[in-house]
Design an enzyme around this catalytic site. Structure first.
Site, mmCIF file in Angstrom:
data_model
loop_
_atom_site.group_PDB
_atom_site.id
_atom_site.type_symbol
_atom_site.label_atom_id
_atom_site.label_comp_id
_atom_site.label_asym_id
_atom_site.label_seq_id
_atom_site.Cartn_x
_atom_site.Cartn_y
_atom_site.Cartn_z
ATOM 1 N N SER A 75 30.497 78.175 9.440
ATOM 2 C CA SER A 75 29.076 78.253 9.752
ATOM 3 C C SER A 75 28.699 79.684 10.159
ATOM 4 C CB SER A 75 28.759 77.255 10.881
ATOM 5 O OG SER A 75 27.389 77.247 11.160
ATOM 6 N N HIS A 131 25.240 80.487 25.281
ATOM 7 C CA HIS A 131 26.555 80.684 24.655
ATOM 8 C C HIS A 131 27.519 81.366 25.635
ATOM 9 C CE1 HIS A 131 25.058 79.583 20.761
ATOM 10 N NE2 HIS A 131 24.402 80.693 20.509
ATOM 11 N N LYS A 140 27.307 78.344 16.825
ATOM 12 C CA LYS A 140 27.460 77.453 15.652
ATOM 13 C C LYS A 140 28.107 76.101 15.978
ATOM 14 C CE LYS A 140 25.547 79.283 13.107
ATOM 15 N NZ LYS A 140 24.121 79.714 13.251
HETATM 16 S S1 PPS Z 1 23.553 79.143 16.849
HETATM 17 O O1 PPS Z 1 23.163 80.260 15.930
HETATM 18 O O2 PPS Z 1 24.772 79.456 17.558
HETATM 19 O O3 PPS Z 1 22.478 78.765 17.729
HETATM 20 O O4 PPS Z 1 23.871 77.922 15.857
HETATM 21 P P1 PPS Z 1 24.054 76.405 16.298
HETATM 22 O O5 PPS Z 1 22.729 75.776 16.429
HETATM 23 O O6 PPS Z 1 24.977 76.318 17.449
HETATM 24 O O7 PPS Z 1 24.835 75.805 15.072
HETATM 25 C C1 PPS Z 1 24.260 75.708 13.789
HETATM 26 C C2 PPS Z 1 25.050 74.624 13.065
HETATM 27 O O8 PPS Z 1 24.640 73.332 13.573
HETATM 28 C C3 PPS Z 1 24.171 72.554 12.478
HETATM 29 N N1 PPS Z 1 23.141 71.606 12.917
HETATM 30 C C4 PPS Z 1 23.246 70.281 12.754
HETATM 31 N N2 PPS Z 1 24.249 69.539 12.232
HETATM 32 C C5 PPS Z 1 24.058 68.190 12.168
HETATM 33 N N3 PPS Z 1 22.930 67.575 12.586
HETATM 34 C C6 PPS Z 1 21.902 68.285 13.116
HETATM 35 N N4 PPS Z 1 20.800 67.668 13.514
HETATM 36 C C7 PPS Z 1 22.051 69.703 13.225
HETATM 37 N N5 PPS Z 1 21.261 70.723 13.681
HETATM 38 C C8 PPS Z 1 21.941 71.866 13.480
HETATM 39 C C9 PPS Z 1 23.640 73.599 11.502
HETATM 40 O O9 PPS Z 1 23.428 73.057 10.234
HETATM 41 C C10 PPS Z 1 24.759 74.624 11.576
HETATM 42 O O10 PPS Z 1 25.968 74.170 10.974
HETATM 43 P P2 PPS Z 1 26.370 74.442 9.436
HETATM 44 O O11 PPS Z 1 27.779 73.961 9.316
HETATM 45 O O12 PPS Z 1 26.239 75.916 9.195
HETATM 46 O O13 PPS Z 1 25.422 73.624 8.606
#
Ligand code: PPS
Length: 283
Positions: free
Chosen positions: A128, A98, A45
């Site tokens: 998240s 990860h 996340k």
């Molecule tokens: S995972 O399941 O571990 O692979 O998740 P991960 O991709 O690491 O994290 C998901 C969160 O990243 C946010 N996200 C973004 N935020 C801003 N801009 C962009 N382009 C973007 N892409 C992914 C996603 O919305 C999740 O955060 P939260 O706070 O839940 O919205």
């Protein structure tokens, strides 16, 4: 649906049965890493899918077609998942992971390949993850925010403790060819962050190509792109979304004052050796 996935421990980290395979994790230690390999390491996340999109685009000179026909997980797979076929992929092998420091293939620790470590403020990570585990129903749904927070603080969640993850990667940084970036700096100035990554990766993109990478990697564009938004993820709760809010400081809408103070106390104690300046709020 009955719970068919469970957490199990392997070398100090928590993995999910039916997804992670011990024999494969053992084998990974000996993967031969090439100088052209690039992996984005994140605690869950922290911006993994964002990095899948960014790396795809940097390595295709900003061509939007590169992120419109294949899902992110196939373009830039998780190195530790057996179906990534990491070893047989053509160079440059782009991946995300990860994995904690102790489990990353040891060749990376001889400064082979390149690592981009993305850190995010852990209160937002927790929020998240809390929503994610309510969304992807094969993961254990939290009993309550409070109960899940206790588990998070103790590292009783997927991939173990956030505190250990960032601490160990940071402390051992000199062993790697590594760039640290934060989710929050990417939010604040995506173009500058991507330029910084290009410099680190030795990729030169002109202004137009860089603009195209940025455009394809905004939250808004990714949320609308079925090849980036993980809408096809199996067994999900129809009410949630993988690309949920994508903001800095959502923890303020969830934490009580007492929970936040408890978090700050643990943070101060556990992060003594890690001088990261986190941004906790949208500035
Ligand atoms: S995972 O399941 O571990 O692979 O998740 P991960 O991709 O690491 O994290 C998901 C969160 O990243 C946010 N996200 C973004 N935020 C801003 N801009 C962009 N382009 C973007 N892409 C992914 C996603 O919305 C999740 O955060 P939260 O706070 O839940 O919205």
């Amino acid at each position: 649906m009955s719970k068919s996935y469970e957490l199990y421990q392997y070398k100090g980290c928590n993995f999910i049965s039916n997804i992670h395979v011990i024999e494969y994790l053992e084998k990974m230690d000996h993967f031969e890493i090439r100088d052209s390999d690039v992996t984005a390491v994140t605690y869950p996340k922290s911006g993994t899918v964002w990095m899948q999109q960014i790396l795809s685009l940097i390595y295709s000179d900003g061509d939007p077609a590169a992120v419109q026909s294949k899902p992110a997980i196939e373009r830039v797979p998780w190195m530790e998942l057996p179906f990534s076929n990491f070893e047989s992929r053509p160079s440059p092998r782009l991946s995300v992971s990860h994995l904690p420091y102790q489990l990353i293939p040891k060749d990376f620790k001889k400064a082979k390949g390149k690592v981009i470590y993305v850190a995010r403020n852990p209160k937002d990570i927790f929020v998240s993850l809390y929503h994610f585990q309510n969304y992807v129903v094969v993961l254990e749904a939290p009993l309550s925010f409070e109960d899940f927070l206790e588990k998070f603080m103790d590292g009783r969640v997927i991939y173990g403790s956030w505190f250990d993850h960032i601490h160990d990667w940071y402390i051992h940084r000199d062993e790697f060819n590594i760039l640290f970036v934060t989710y929050e700096e990417m939010k604040k100035d995506l173009r500058a962050s991507i330029q910084k990554m290009c410099d680190f990766l030795g990729k030169e993109l002109d202004d137009e190509k860089l603009d195209s990478v940025v455009e394809q990697c905004t939250f808004k564009t990714m949320k609308m792109n079925p090849m980036a938004n993980y809408e096809k993820v199996d067994n999900k709760n129809p009410k949630g979304a993988f690309l949920r809010k994508g903001i800095v400081g959502d923890w303020k809408n969830h934490f009580t004052v007492a929970q936040s103070e408890m978090f700050d106390r643990v943070f101060q104690e556990r992060m003594k050796d890690v001088p990261f300046k986190f941004i906790w709020d949208n500035e």
